[in-house]
Design an enzyme around this catalytic site. Structure first.
Site: not given
Length: 435
Positions: A65, A141, A165
């Site tokens: 990420k 997210s 997330s």
């Protein structure tokens, strides 16, 4: 999918070729590392030929990420205002551990700005559409992480989970997503959202891959995953608000999952936790813990009315900045007490079962311009997921069978019960796949 014995370099080149074809409309990755990835893949193949493999992650294609430091570049955390940030001086702790285990880091994946929202939209970038259907939201997210793992542009994706997330994009895209007990995995070099809630976890197609990545990131020695027999396990079903508002298809899939577990010999029982959820909601009437802590993380730019930040992030954090520090300290003390009570409440059970989300992925168009619908969808996506973060539990989502759109079955266990949960999840995974 390529054969397991296909050389890492060959698997990597196949992925890079696919990504090259869409380089002008890339939505899953914010940055690729083709040359370093090729070198890592070649080294893994060489170790394999020489019989010197480093374990389960050696040569596996891994995405990370856009939250984790890579030496020599700024960590954007999904935000354009960090493009001028100083470059990281070292890789994040989890990146160092992944590389040491032989993982091939292919690139950084898109995310919602500062990891603050759960639907998967970031106004600075095109939406990484759901890998199942690009017209649908990916979940956030860790939006790009979910897409990369689900579409096969990575074999394992690493995200962060402060309120779901990792597990939200996993559930909405038919993946396994694991949230470890917070602080088992070091946060060094990970841009913070909420220090009290943040945890780092993997998304992949199997529990075994998630367990291997988790062990490496936690600094543990990866061992073959040992499924735990389901017969005799005590499973809690939290009747109440967490089972309200399920779409008919998810409700039916959840019921089928419960029946399969019962046939396998698991013992299902009701367990009420609505009172604890209500007490947590009362304590966070001043604002969510994530929002309150994030407002302190971002206090430097929040006074700037013109800061180019997602309005959904900026407006919320600005309100939370006005909450006194003393009130946050009181909230954290209340949380500690509620964590203790929840642990006692769950002590008679091996784990809790819930639908991961009460709804499947909705269309991007349905929420892009409709603020009320966006908020309704986000609240539903977070509702069941955030319980694990709020009460410091460990949790995993697995794909449920026979649904038109992906839907997850979530297993939650007490603080520190990560190994037990992964072993049980391996057995549940096999059960769900066998129908």
């Amino acid at each position: 999918m390529p054969r397991p014995d296909t050389p890492s370099r060959d698997r990597l080149e196949a992925i890079l070729a696919r990504l090259d074809l869409r380089q002008h409309e890339e939505r899953a990755f914010v940055r690729l590392y083709p040359e370093t990835a090729r070198a890592e893949a070649d080294a893994a193949d060489r170790r394999r030929r020489e019989g010197k493999g480093r374990g389960a992650l050696d040569g596996r294609i891994v995405s990370i990420k856009d939250l984790f430091d890579i030496a020599g570049e700024p960590t954007l955390a999904g935000s354009v205002i960090r493009r001028a940030a100083p470059p990281a001086t070292a890789d994040a702790a989890i990146v160092r551990r992944l590389r040491a285990a032989g993982a091939v880091i292919i690139g950084k994946t898109h995310m919602t700005e500062f990891a603050f929202t759960a639907v998967g939209l970031n106004p600075h970038y095109p939406v990484p559409g759901n890998a199942i259907d690009p017209s649908l939201i990916p979940g956030g997210s860790s939006s790009g992480a979910g897409v990369s793992a689900a579409e096969g542009s990575s074999e394992i994706a690493i995200g962060s989970d402060s309120g779901g997330s990792v597990r939200i994009p996993a559930a909405l895209q038919g993946l396994v997503g694991f949230k470890p007990t917070a602080r088992r995995i070091p946060l060094e070099g990970a841009f913070p959202l909420s220090p009290s809630l943040d945890s780092i976890g993997p998304l992949a197609r199997t529990v075994a891959d998630c367990a291997a990545a988790d062990a490496v990131m936690a600094g543990e020695t990866p061992r073959p995953l040992e499924p735990i027999p389901l017969a005799g396990l005590k499973l809690a079903i939290p009747e109440g608000i967490l089972l309200e508002g399920l779409t008919p298809e998810i409700a039916a899939a959840f019921e089928r999952s419960l029946q399969a577990l019962s046939r396998a010999g698991a013992k299902l029982a009701e367990c009420g936790i609505d009172d604890l959820l209500a007490r947590f909601a009362e304590a966070t009437a001043i604002g969510s813990l994530a929002g309150l802590e994030a407002s302190r993380v971002h206090a430097d730019w929040l006074p700037d009315e013109n800061a180019p930040v997602d309005i959904r992030v900026k407006s919320t954090l600005r309100r939370r900045l006005a909450v006194p520090d003393a009130a946050i300290r009181d909230l954290l003390r209340t949380r500690q007490e509620l964590m203790r009570v929840m642990d006692e409440r769950l002590a008679p059970f091996d784990f809790i079962l819930l639908p991961a989300t009460p709804i499947p992925a909705v269309s991007i168009a349905s929420i892009e311009e409709d603020r009320a619908e966006y908020r309704r969808v986000e609240d539903l996506l977070l509702r069941n997921m955030q319980v694990a973060n709020q009460f410091d539990l460990t949790a995993i989502t697995l794909p449920m069978a026979d649904t038109r759109l992906p839907a997850g079955l979530m297993l939650m266990a007490r603080h520190g019960a990560d190994a037990m949960l992964l072993g049980a999840a391996a057995s549940v995974e096999k059960l769900l796949r066998s129908g």
